[in-house]
Motif scaffolding. Structure first.
Motif: not given
Length: 321
Positions: A69-70, A73, A75, A78-79, A83, A135-136, A139, A142
């Motif tokens: 996920l990190q 994304t 980012n 992310a987890d 999300l 991806m922003e 997040l 999420g």
């Protein structure tokens, strides 16, 4: 890598040996010789070993999921728990456990369906027509979906009977207890299959940092690649939630520690993320067993005591940069 493997092995042995009843090395030796008591054998084989195995498998699954996920994304915040994937899986599992059954081989499937439903909802909210998936936006969507699912879960728990309410609330906190070998047999194939697929394609994560034009020039579809990694990450986290509850922040902490040691996204960092995740869950579960004279503190709460401040630290650091 060898150091963390030995550390994981030590954490596993501590989980097996430590508890209200201590199983010393001499007792374990007696079991090998066949001279141990029936109660000691029962404690090891029916309670301690399956619980330690589940903690290890869950830590590996959440560590791998967080790494993917990190990476997808781009980012570091992310987890799966942030999300909404864990809460989506949890909501479906609560409906199943609370209103239909107390557990079965279908739990990983129920969790995956819930996690995919949450991921689809996040995708629908984040999607913009004729634009690359941001991806922003993923997040932010999420976080919003996670809050809504948490509220829905809370409303559902109020409708449960007293006995099932106690069971579900403990499960939601990330309690690894009441584990059986049937649960291990149900979960292990899912984790092995998804982890193998993710390990094989980990090098492709680096392509996501190139940008759309460069990726297209290399013949890579960013949307397909992101969808692939998101599906694998959701599958790993969601199937595991069915048996462990919401172990938040494991997928956040483990990849950070692994990449901090290795220094780059690679298969070595990926494997190390799984090891670190298993160590976190095993140690937290063992500590939770020892802190109270009567009863236990769920592993999820112990992990959150470390993970929540670290998440705030990352948030402040990201804002400052």
């Amino acid at each position: 890598m060898i150091f963390f493997f030995l550390l994981m092995l030590a954490a596993f042995m501590a989980s097996v040996m430590v508890g209200k009843t201590v199983l010393s090395f001499s007792i374990l030796l007696d079991m090998i010789k066949g001279t141990a008591t029936n109660s000691q054998i029962l404690t090891l084989v029916s309670f301690r070993l399956p619980r330690a195995c589940l903690a290890l498998i869950a830590g590996v699954a959440f560590g791998f999921s967080g790494f993917a996920l990190q990476g997808v994304t781009r980012n570091e915040l992310a987890d799966a728990s942030i999300l909404g994937i864990n809460n989506g899986a949890g909501l479906f599992v609560i409906v199943y456990l609370g209103f239909y059954a107390q557990g079965s081989y279908l739990l990983p499937l129920v969790g995956v369906i819930g996690g995919l439903a949450a991921a689809f909802l996040v995708y629908v909210i984040a999607y913009k027509h004729h634009q690359l998936l941001s991806m922003e936006r993923v997040l932010l969507a999420g976080i919003a979906v996670n809050a809504g699912l948490a509220a829905g879960t809370l409303l559902l728990t109020v409708q449960l009977s007293k006995d099932r309410y106690s069971f579900v609330t403990s499960w939601l906190s990330g309690a690894i207890w009441g584990t059986s070998w049937n649960q291990i047999i149900s979960l292990l194939p899912w984790v092995l299959l998804l982890a193998a697929a993710l390990f094989w394609t980990v090098p492709l994560l680096n392509l996501l940092g190139f940008g759309e034009e460069q990726a297209i020039s290399l013949g890579v579809s960013l949307t397909r690649l992101r969808t692939w990694f998101l599906l694998l990450a959701v599958g790993l986290a969601a199937s595991t939630v069915g048996f462990t509850g919401n172990l938040a922040f494991v997928g956040l902490l483990a990849p950070h520690i692994a990449k901090g040691i290795v220094g780059k996204e690679s298969r070595t960092a990926f494997v190390l993320s799984g090891m670190v995740g298993s160590i976190l869950v095993l140690v937290s579960d063992t500590i939770g067993r020892l802190l109270l004279a009567n009863g236990e503190i769920p592993a999820g709460i112990i992990i959150s005591l470390v993970g929540a401040p670290y998440f705030l630290y990352l948030l402040i650091r990201q804002k400052a940069s």
